[in-house]
Motif scaffolding. Structure first.
Motif, PDB file in Angstrom:
ATOM      1  N   GLU A  67       0.843  -1.197   0.000  1.00 40.81           N
ATOM      2  CA  GLU A  67       0.000   0.000   0.000  1.00 40.81           C
ATOM      3  C   GLU A  67       0.884   1.254   0.000  1.00 40.81           C
ATOM      4  N   PRO A  68       0.556   2.258  -0.819  1.00 40.11           N
ATOM      5  CA  PRO A  68       1.356   3.484  -0.815  1.00 40.11           C
ATOM      6  C   PRO A  68       1.178   4.239   0.489  1.00 40.11           C
ATOM      7  N   ARG A  69       2.200   4.929   0.903  1.00 41.48           N
ATOM      8  CA  ARG A  69       2.100   5.683   2.144  1.00 41.48           C
ATOM      9  C   ARG A  69       1.153   6.868   1.968  1.00 41.48           C
ATOM     10  N   ILE A  70       0.586   7.319   3.058  1.00 42.28           N
ATOM     11  CA  ILE A  70      -0.407   8.398   3.024  1.00 42.28           C
ATOM     12  C   ILE A  70       0.162   9.616   3.749  1.00 42.28           C
ATOM     13  N   LEU A 102       6.044   2.810   4.622  1.00 43.19           N
ATOM     14  CA  LEU A 102       4.902   1.912   4.749  1.00 43.19           C
ATOM     15  C   LEU A 102       3.579   2.676   4.677  1.00 43.19           C
ATOM     16  N   GLY A 103       2.619   2.074   3.990  1.00 42.61           N
ATOM     17  CA  GLY A 103       1.300   2.673   3.876  1.00 42.61           C
ATOM     18  C   GLY A 103       0.328   2.045   4.856  1.00 42.61           C
ATOM     19  N   TRP A 104       0.077   2.739   5.968  1.00 33.85           N
ATOM     20  CA  TRP A 104      -0.827   2.214   6.990  1.00 33.85           C
ATOM     21  C   TRP A 104      -2.231   2.758   6.780  1.00 33.85           C
ATOM     22  N   LYS A 105      -3.217   1.869   6.871  1.00 38.95           N
ATOM     23  CA  LYS A 105      -4.623   2.268   6.752  1.00 38.95           C
ATOM     24  C   LYS A 105      -5.386   2.126   8.057  1.00 38.95           C
ATOM     25  N   LYS A 106      -4.849   1.341   8.980  1.00 35.78           N
ATOM     26  CA  LYS A 106      -5.504   1.161  10.273  1.00 35.78           C
ATOM     27  C   LYS A 106      -4.446   0.878  11.326  1.00 35.78           C
ATOM     28  N   ALA A 107      -4.886   0.900  12.579  1.00 32.90           N
ATOM     29  CA  ALA A 107      -3.951   0.824  13.692  1.00 32.90           C
ATOM     30  C   ALA A 107      -3.689  -0.602  14.169  1.00 32.90           C
ATOM     31  N   THR A 108      -4.254  -1.594  13.504  1.00 35.11           N
ATOM     32  CA  THR A 108      -4.014  -2.982  13.894  1.00 35.11           C
ATOM     33  C   THR A 108      -3.582  -3.791  12.679  1.00 35.11           C
ATOM     34  N   MET A 109      -2.804  -4.834  12.943  1.00 34.64           N
ATOM     35  CA  MET A 109      -2.395  -5.787  11.922  1.00 34.64           C
ATOM     36  C   MET A 109      -2.651  -7.173  12.480  1.00 34.64           C
ATOM     37  N   GLN A 110      -3.611  -7.871  11.887  1.00 31.18           N
ATOM     38  CA  GLN A 110      -4.012  -9.195  12.362  1.00 31.18           C
ATOM     39  C   GLN A 110      -4.385  -9.162  13.848  1.00 31.18           C
ATOM     40  N   GLY A 111      -5.033  -8.061  14.254  1.00 33.65           N
ATOM     41  CA  GLY A 111      -5.492  -7.915  15.625  1.00 33.65           C
ATOM     42  C   GLY A 111      -4.466  -7.347  16.583  1.00 33.65           C
ATOM     43  N   ASP A 112      -3.223  -7.130  16.115  1.00 35.68           N
ATOM     44  CA  ASP A 112      -2.153  -6.605  16.964  1.00 35.68           C
ATOM     45  C   ASP A 112      -1.995  -5.101  16.744  1.00 35.68           C
ATOM     46  N   HIS A 113      -1.741  -4.362  17.819  1.00 33.44           N
ATOM     47  CA  HIS A 113      -1.561  -2.913  17.703  1.00 33.44           C
ATOM     48  C   HIS A 113      -0.269  -2.598  16.958  1.00 33.44           C
ATOM     49  N   VAL A 114      -0.347  -1.700  15.992  1.00 33.45           N
ATOM     50  CA  VAL A 114       0.800  -1.369  15.153  1.00 33.45           C
ATOM     51  C   VAL A 114       1.681  -0.314  15.830  1.00 33.45           C
TER      52      VAL A 114
END
Length: 236
Positions: A67-70, A102-114
């Motif tokens: 994902e492109p960075r925002i 890194l392009g983050w869209k939400k604060a969790t990854m597979q339920g883990d806090h990013v």
């Protein structure tokens, strides 16, 4: 397990071919290969460490799907202070991302806090977006990530006592070079890669390599499902 007071106890968990290669996409997509690859997640769950850390390339390839960075539009001025977002639970997905790519869209990854580890050269607009979506970020250097600083902050700000290092080769090599790995869990699959260009378990640029080799002590050998060998080493 040795006592460490100022940083997490770092376990490196990696899956390799018999010739030490780590890029599983090179191994084909047969049902046998797919069955072998399940060993990684099963072992991760068995070890039971909720905080895991990878390099930017691995996070991008295996988790954020390139994902492109925002960058948040508008004018922002953000002080270079660590940001601990609101979170629940005690599991963390941590990325080393010195270039803030890194392009983050939400604060969790597979339920883990990013949690993303950055340098101070990151743009204000990038930090503003991370704050908006609730991704925690830590600074660990001006232009280059200092792993010792990063680990101390993960321990101090998030209470992380154990951390699972899961690649790629250069991040593994950086931890090895800084003597920050306490235990290695290597899953050797009954696969021969045979390619020259594929990354290996640890890779350290010769310009920064501190010593010729790192000596380890074999702690345990297990043969698990599908003829996979699970080797556990400690570091002297």
């Amino acid at each position: 397990m040795k006592k460490i007071t100022d940083r997490p106890f770092v376990m490196c968990l990696m899956m390799t071919s018999v010739d030490g290669k780590i890029l599983s996409e090179k191994w084909g997509s047969s049902s046998k290969v797919k069955s072998l690859l399940t060993a990684f997640e099963k072992t991760h769950e068995q070890i039971g460490v909720g905080a895991w850390i990878v390099g930017r390339t691995t996070m991008e390839k295996d988790f954020t799907n390139f994902e492109p960075r925002i960058l948040k539009k508008g004018h922002q001025e953000i002080e270079r202070n660590d940001f601990v977002a609101a979170y629940t639970g005690d599991s963390f997905a941590i990325a080393i991302d010195a270039e803030a790519k890194l392009g983050w869209k939400k604060a969790t990854m597979q339920g883990d806090h990013v949690i993303t580890i950055l340098t101070e050269k990151v743009e204000d607009a990038y930090l503003t977006h991370l704050k908006d979506i609730g991704v925690s970020y830590l600074f660990a250097g001006n232009t280059k990530v200092d792993l010792k600083i990063a680990l101390k902050k993960l321990h101090q700000l998030f209470g992380i006592e154990k951390l699972m290092l899961e690649g790629g080769a250069h991040i593994n090599g950086s931890f090895l070079n800084e003597e920050l790995i306490d235990e290695l869990h290597q899953l050797i699959l009954p696969i021969a890669d045979g390619t020259i260009e594929t990354a290996t378990l640890f890779e350290v640029d010769k310009s920064v390599k501190r010593k010729a080799a790192t000596v380890m002590k074999l702690k345990q050998v297990q043969q698990i499902e599908n003829d996979v060998l699970w080797l556990t080493y400690t570091f002297n």
